[in-house]
Design an enzyme around this catalytic site. Structure first.
Site, PDB file in Angstrom:
ATOM      1  N   ARG A 138       0.832  -1.191   0.000  1.00  0.00           N
ATOM      2  CA  ARG A 138       0.000   0.000   0.000  1.00  0.00           C
ATOM      3  C   ARG A 138       0.874   1.251   0.000  1.00  0.00           C
ATOM      4  O   ARG A 138       1.962   1.271   0.569  1.00  0.00           O
ATOM      5  CB  ARG A 138      -0.929   0.010   1.220  1.00  0.00           C
ATOM      6  CG  ARG A 138      -2.116  -0.942   1.086  1.00  0.00           C
ATOM      7  CD  ARG A 138      -3.069  -0.868   2.261  1.00  0.00           C
ATOM      8  NE  ARG A 138      -2.453  -1.372   3.472  1.00  0.00           N
ATOM      9  CZ  ARG A 138      -1.931  -0.620   4.435  1.00  0.00           C
ATOM     10  NH1 ARG A 138      -1.998   0.692   4.365  1.00  0.00           N
ATOM     11  NH2 ARG A 138      -1.362  -1.161   5.486  1.00  0.00           N
ATOM     12  N   TYR A 193      -1.330  -3.522  -6.761  1.00  0.00           N
ATOM     13  CA  TYR A 193      -1.219  -4.213  -5.469  1.00  0.00           C
ATOM     14  C   TYR A 193      -2.560  -4.262  -4.721  1.00  0.00           C
ATOM     15  O   TYR A 193      -3.296  -3.260  -4.685  1.00  0.00           O
ATOM     16  CB  TYR A 193      -0.148  -3.548  -4.583  1.00  0.00           C
ATOM     17  CG  TYR A 193      -0.171  -4.119  -3.180  1.00  0.00           C
ATOM     18  CD1 TYR A 193       0.378  -5.380  -2.924  1.00  0.00           C
ATOM     19  CD2 TYR A 193      -0.796  -3.453  -2.133  1.00  0.00           C
ATOM     20  CE1 TYR A 193       0.303  -5.938  -1.662  1.00  0.00           C
ATOM     21  CE2 TYR A 193      -0.873  -4.007  -0.859  1.00  0.00           C
ATOM     22  CZ  TYR A 193      -0.318  -5.250  -0.636  1.00  0.00           C
ATOM     23  OH  TYR A 193      -0.409  -5.801   0.616  1.00  0.00           O
ATOM     24  N   LYS A 236      -9.703  -2.456   1.458  1.00  0.00           N
ATOM     25  CA  LYS A 236      -9.370  -1.340   2.351  1.00  0.00           C
ATOM     26  C   LYS A 236     -10.115  -0.056   1.950  1.00  0.00           C
ATOM     27  O   LYS A 236     -10.547   0.715   2.808  1.00  0.00           O
ATOM     28  CB  LYS A 236      -7.855  -1.097   2.348  1.00  0.00           C
ATOM     29  CG  LYS A 236      -7.009  -2.330   2.661  1.00  0.00           C
ATOM     30  CD  LYS A 236      -7.102  -2.778   4.096  1.00  0.00           C
ATOM     31  CE  LYS A 236      -6.068  -3.855   4.395  1.00  0.00           C
ATOM     32  NZ  LYS A 236      -6.102  -4.381   5.739  1.00  0.00           N
ATOM     33  N   HIS A 295     -10.748  -2.518  11.336  1.00  0.00           N
ATOM     34  CA  HIS A 295      -9.674  -3.353  10.795  1.00  0.00           C
ATOM     35  C   HIS A 295      -9.439  -4.526  11.752  1.00  0.00           C
ATOM     36  O   HIS A 295      -8.433  -4.573  12.443  1.00  0.00           O
ATOM     37  CB  HIS A 295      -8.416  -2.472  10.683  1.00  0.00           C
ATOM     38  CG  HIS A 295      -7.307  -3.063   9.887  1.00  0.00           C
ATOM     39  ND1 HIS A 295      -5.992  -2.639  10.026  1.00  0.00           N
ATOM     40  CD2 HIS A 295      -7.280  -4.018   8.927  1.00  0.00           C
ATOM     41  CE1 HIS A 295      -5.218  -3.313   9.195  1.00  0.00           C
ATOM     42  NE2 HIS A 295      -5.967  -4.150   8.521  1.00  0.00           N
ATOM     43  N   SER A 343      -1.533  -3.782   9.828  1.00  0.00           N
ATOM     44  CA  SER A 343      -1.181  -4.705   8.754  1.00  0.00           C
ATOM     45  C   SER A 343       0.132  -5.424   9.082  1.00  0.00           C
ATOM     46  O   SER A 343       1.086  -4.809   9.538  1.00  0.00           O
ATOM     47  CB  SER A 343      -1.035  -3.950   7.439  1.00  0.00           C
ATOM     48  OG  SER A 343      -2.296  -3.477   7.037  1.00  0.00           O
ATOM     49  N   CYS A 393       0.654  -7.620  11.429  1.00  0.00           N
ATOM     50  CA  CYS A 393       0.889  -7.766  12.870  1.00  0.00           C
ATOM     51  C   CYS A 393       0.094  -8.921  13.465  1.00  0.00           C
ATOM     52  O   CYS A 393      -0.091  -8.978  14.688  1.00  0.00           O
ATOM     53  CB  CYS A 393       0.585  -6.467  13.601  1.00  0.00           C
ATOM     54  SG  CYS A 393       1.724  -5.143  13.162  1.00  0.00           S
ATOM     55  N   ASP A 447      -9.602  -9.802   8.583  1.00  0.00           N
ATOM     56  CA  ASP A 447      -9.082  -8.460   8.299  1.00  0.00           C
ATOM     57  C   ASP A 447     -10.064  -7.334   8.599  1.00  0.00           C
ATOM     58  O   ASP A 447      -9.651  -6.275   9.039  1.00  0.00           O
ATOM     59  CB  ASP A 447      -8.674  -8.383   6.816  1.00  0.00           C
ATOM     60  CG  ASP A 447      -7.736  -7.218   6.517  1.00  0.00           C
ATOM     61  OD1 ASP A 447      -6.795  -7.002   7.295  1.00  0.00           O
ATOM     62  OD2 ASP A 447      -7.950  -6.513   5.511  1.00  0.00           O
ATOM     63  N   ARG A 505       2.089 -12.199  -0.793  1.00  0.00           N
ATOM     64  CA  ARG A 505       0.747 -12.534  -0.325  1.00  0.00           C
ATOM     65  C   ARG A 505       0.186 -13.780  -0.989  1.00  0.00           C
ATOM     66  O   ARG A 505       0.481 -14.068  -2.147  1.00  0.00           O
ATOM     67  CB  ARG A 505      -0.204 -11.366  -0.656  1.00  0.00           C
ATOM     68  CG  ARG A 505       0.154 -10.057   0.019  1.00  0.00           C
ATOM     69  CD  ARG A 505      -0.394  -9.994   1.403  1.00  0.00           C
ATOM     70  NE  ARG A 505       0.064  -8.821   2.151  1.00  0.00           N
ATOM     71  CZ  ARG A 505      -0.587  -8.344   3.216  1.00  0.00           C
ATOM     72  NH1 ARG A 505      -1.688  -8.908   3.624  1.00  0.00           N
ATOM     73  NH2 ARG A 505      -0.103  -7.317   3.874  1.00  0.00           N
TER      74      ARG A 505
HETATM   75  P1  GDP Z   1      -2.009  -9.430   9.330  1.00  0.00           P
HETATM   76  O1  GDP Z   1      -1.492  -8.655   8.158  1.00  0.00           O
HETATM   77  O2  GDP Z   1      -2.360  -8.548  10.490  1.00  0.00           O
HETATM   78  O3  GDP Z   1      -3.111 -10.349   8.961  1.00  0.00           O
HETATM   79  O4  GDP Z   1      -0.792 -10.321   9.876  1.00  0.00           O
HETATM   80  P2  GDP Z   1      -0.446 -11.881   9.646  1.00  0.00           P
HETATM   81  O5  GDP Z   1      -1.269 -12.761  10.514  1.00  0.00           O
HETATM   82  O6  GDP Z   1      -0.448 -12.176   8.203  1.00  0.00           O
HETATM   83  O7  GDP Z   1       1.029 -11.926  10.221  1.00  0.00           O
HETATM   84  C1  GDP Z   1       2.042 -11.056   9.739  1.00  0.00           C
HETATM   85  C2  GDP Z   1       3.390 -11.601  10.119  1.00  0.00           C
HETATM   86  O8  GDP Z   1       3.483 -11.688  11.546  1.00  0.00           O
HETATM   87  C3  GDP Z   1       3.647 -12.988   9.586  1.00  0.00           C
HETATM   88  O9  GDP Z   1       4.977 -13.072   9.150  1.00  0.00           O
HETATM   89  C4  GDP Z   1       3.414 -13.878  10.776  1.00  0.00           C
HETATM   90  O10 GDP Z   1       4.174 -15.061  10.723  1.00  0.00           O
HETATM   91  C5  GDP Z   1       3.837 -12.992  11.957  1.00  0.00           C
HETATM   92  N1  GDP Z   1       3.076 -13.336  13.186  1.00  0.00           N
HETATM   93  C6  GDP Z   1       1.738 -13.499  13.292  1.00  0.00           C
HETATM   94  N2  GDP Z   1       1.386 -13.856  14.555  1.00  0.00           N
HETATM   95  C7  GDP Z   1       2.534 -13.899  15.272  1.00  0.00           C
HETATM   96  C8  GDP Z   1       2.848 -14.217  16.644  1.00  0.00           C
HETATM   97  O11 GDP Z   1       1.983 -14.534  17.458  1.00  0.00           O
HETATM   98  N3  GDP Z   1       4.157 -14.112  17.005  1.00  0.00           N
HETATM   99  C9  GDP Z   1       5.131 -13.779  16.125  1.00  0.00           C
HETATM  100  N4  GDP Z   1       6.393 -13.716  16.540  1.00  0.00           N
HETATM  101  N5  GDP Z   1       4.887 -13.501  14.812  1.00  0.00           N
HETATM  102  C10 GDP Z   1       3.610 -13.552  14.397  1.00  0.00           C
HETATM  103  P1  PGA Z   2      -3.218  -6.676   5.887  1.00  0.00           P
HETATM  104  O1  PGA Z   2      -3.762  -5.833   4.653  1.00  0.00           O
HETATM  105  O2  PGA Z   2      -1.731  -6.548   5.886  1.00  0.00           O
HETATM  106  O3  PGA Z   2      -3.866  -5.982   7.055  1.00  0.00           O
HETATM  107  O4  PGA Z   2      -3.645  -8.108   5.706  1.00  0.00           O
HETATM  108  C1  PGA Z   2      -3.563  -6.057   3.324  1.00  0.00           C
HETATM  109  C2  PGA Z   2      -3.156  -4.795   2.587  1.00  0.00           C
HETATM  110  O5  PGA Z   2      -2.410  -4.003   3.165  1.00  0.00           O
HETATM  111  O6  PGA Z   2      -3.581  -4.619   1.453  1.00  0.00           O
HETATM  112 MN    MN Z   3      -4.026 -10.371   7.058  1.00  0.00          MN
END
Ligand code: GDP
Ligand code: PGA
Ligand code: MN
Length: 611
Positions: free
Chosen positions: A80, A225, A234, A254, A276, A278, A301, A393
């Site tokens: 983004r 993207y 979003k 979110h 994002s 996290c 999400d 992704r």
């Molecule tokens: P989103 O974008 O908020 O959905 O985040 P994701 O679930 O896709 O996670 C983003 C990154 O954080 C990935 O590389 C995950 O492996 C990492 N991650 C997610 N949960 C945890 C956790 O509980 N501990 C750690 N250390 N890393 C995490």
């Molecule tokens: P996410 O969002 O990282 O919260 O999954 C996707 C995006 O930034 O387009």
């Molecule tokens: Mn996600």
């Protein structure tokens, strides 16, 4: 399979408003052909074949990933673009102080210049879609017009789209209900001159991601993207929907949504807002490590939440797929995501391609001896470079998730018991804290801080305030947004609203390693949260809220030392005192628009730290 797409001379709708808008866009952008999307399997086959023909897609080995494709973006179009994202409200005050703003008429003039002839040599796809359920009381329609087949294919995974949606809009129109629909215009911004060969990932160095909140309209230019181009996600379901939610008294957030069932069979619903990259997608599909507990996914999400007739806060996931961060996803961290994507029908962007036609990324098992990197270069484990972009992704249908809760299909959604806020912080923020009440929870959300990630272009690892994980997505004045949150607490019965918690899976020890193992072990924190709600688990009151009392967090069988656990849970008054001026400075940005109760919460925090 031929690489031609059916294009219509007669549009498959008589809806005057949609026809007029599509015609206007076509006159401006000058596509060679127009394709009205049906959402059928045949259409998917045609589109994916055409993407193979242009080199955008590589079909994966069907034994590994049936009906799935690899794509590599232009190296400059990977995330983004927050500095190119605008809220073009009529009044500048309504966008400030956290959004970029330009006068809407000025922005339209500028973008009409960019859009003029921008689809020459390309097909324009018209995608009727609905965020949320088609049979919702007020279905949330949109029409995305795009010159990207990649975007069209991805939209089919991420949103309910196609002929059924168009028919439903017409039906409601005929019934005199004038259903609202969001016009969403997207172009990669790379017209083709006669004879000019296409590139695998067309895009433009000039990018604009623009929301017109009063008109409920989206214009996007120059990027392919996900977050910039799949406009239902979003742009609509957060930025435009947050404005609708403000006006209509609900919340567009979110947040992931999950269903948690205890060994006694008691069910609770949890929503969680993390910035994002996290951990939303991982938590949404969590596989608990504690015996007898189960998690089912509802959303990963976005949550749309309304107060129900029973006074509780009911949440739906408006999406139809997962758009997940690939690196770090594996059989241990997220087995349910792996199982979901292995069923196929998925698109992988900016990961590595293995010689046997499979995908690979950092953190996945079975490291290949060689592969082609996301940049299209030969890669080996000794290359000293990442095989996959940090924000690569997977895009996969939610219906393939074996732990999808039945409630996902209920347009009423689920009543939320707990809201978690969280982010990535190496220091300061404990593993879990419970807010004292709704206003304190709103303060926690409003001051949420996190290290920046690769999900947005810019520096990574810099701590910034990201209120409710919505900094890049609040479609109006963030001071008013905080006021809206405070108002939900004021106007409703506190006993029926969700309890609010703050979590941090990412605190680190002196050695730089994570103190908490995360992933499936996060079920222990969910258990404590549920037990707090039910008045079972003990807590200690601290200046920042309630944290687990010694022995109240279930650590049975957990592989961490006492010392690590103590550090993960610690509330260090000095670290918190260092936060105060940052929070003060953050709040000052909002001037008189900041609800006074948030200043009182800050005063309370100061007083408690000094006590
Ligand atoms: P989103 O974008 O908020 O959905 O985040 P994701 O679930 O896709 O996670 C983003 C990154 O954080 C990935 O590389 C995950 O492996 C990492 N991650 C997610 N949960 C945890 C956790 O509980 N501990 C750690 N250390 N890393 C995490
Ligand atoms: P996410 O969002 O990282 O919260 O999954 C996707 C995006 O930034 O387009
Ligand atoms: Mn996600």
């Amino acid at each position: 399979m031929t690489a031609t797409i059916d294009t219509q001379t007669t549009p498959p709708t008589t809806h005057a408003g949609i026809l007029a808008w599509v015609t206007e866009v076509a006159e401006l952008t000058q596509p060679d052909a127009i394709h009205w999307c049906t959402g059928s399997d045949e259409e998917w086959a045609q589109l994916t074949a055409s993407l193979e023909a242009t080199g955008t897609f590589t079909r994966l080995n069907a034994d590994r990933m049936p009906n799935s494709f690899h794509a590599a973006s232009d190296p400059t179009d990977v995330a983004r673009v927050e500095d190119r994202t605008y809220i073009c409200s009529v009044d500048e005050r309504d966008a400030g102080p956290t959004n970029n703003w330009m006068d809407p008429e000025q922005m339209k003039d500028l973008m009409r210049g960019l859009y003029a002839g921008c689809m020459r040599g390309r097909t324009m796809y018209v995608i009727p879609f609905v965020m949320g359920h088609l049979d919702a009381e007020h279905p949330m329609f949109g029409i995305e017009v795009t010159d990207s087949a990649y975007v069209t294919v991805s939209m089919r995974v991420m949103a309910r789209m196609g002929t059924d949606v168009l028919r439903r809009i017409e039906e409601l129109e005929t019934a005199g209900e004038s259903p609202q629909w969001v016009p969403a215009l997207h172009s990669v911004g790379m017209p083709l001159e006669p004879g000019q060969a296409d590139v695998a990932w067309p895009c433009n160095d000039t990018k604009y991601i623009v929301q017109f909140p009063e008109e409920r309209m989206i214009w996007s230019f120059g990027s392919g993207y996900g977050g910039n181009a799949l406009l239902g996600k979003k742009c609509y379901a957060l930025r435009i929907a947050s404005v609708m939610a403000r006006d209509e008294g609900w919340l567009a957030e979110h947040m992931l949504i999950l269903k948690l069932t205890s060994p006694q069979g008691v069910t609770k619903y949890v929503a969680a807002a993390f910035p994002s990259a996290c951990g939303k997608t991982n938590l949404a599909m969590l596989k608990p490590t504690i015996p007898g507990w189960t998690v089912e996914a509802i959303g990963d999400d976005i949550a749309w939440m309304r107060i129900g007739e029973d006074g509780r806060l009911w949440a739906v996931n408006p999406e139809f797929g997962f758009f997940g961060v690939a690196p770090g996803t594996n059989e241990h961290t997220n087995p349910h995501a792996m199982e979901t994507i292995r069923k196929g029908n998925s698109v992988f962007t900016n990961v590595a391609l293995t010689p046997d036609g499979d995908v690979w990324w950092e953190g996945l098992e079975n490291t290949p001896a060689e592969a082609t990197s996301w940049k299209g270069e030969p890669w080996t484990p000794d290359s000293g470079e990442l095989s996959s972009h940090a924000n690569s992704r997977y895009c996969t249908p939610i219906k393939q998730c074996s732990i999808l809760a039945d409630e996902y299909d209920d347009p009423r959604g689920v009543p939320i018991d707990a809201i978690l806020f969280g982010g990535r912080r190496k220091t300061t923020i404990p593993l879990v804290t419970e807010a004292r009440d709704w206003n304190h929870g709103t303060f926690m959300g409003a001051t949420l801080s996190s290290e920046t990630t690769a999900a947005a272009v810019g520096a990574v690892g810099v701590v910034r305030r990201d209120p409710m994980a919505m900094l890049p997505f609040i479609g109006y004045n963030a001071g008013d947004y905080f006021g809206h949150w405070v108002g939900i607490g004021k106007d409703n019965d506190a006993a029926k609203l969700p309890k609010i918690f703050y979590v941090n899976w990412f605190r680190r020890g002196d050695d730089g390693d994570f103190l908490w193992p995360g992933f499936g072990e996060n079920s222990r924190v969910l258990k404590w949260v549920i037990e707090r709600i039910d008045g079972q688990a003990a807590a200690v009151e601290t200046p920042i809220g309630h944290v687990p009392a010694p022995g109240s967090l279930d650590i049975d069988g957990l592989d961490v030392t006492e010392e690590q656990l103590a550090q993960a849970l610690a509330v260090d008054a000095d670290e918190w005192r260092a936060e105060l001026p940052q929070i003060q400075e953050w709040f000052e940005k909002f001037g008189d628009d900041l609800p006074a109760v948030l200043w009182s919460e800050l005063d309370t925090l100061k007083a408690r730290l000094d006590a």
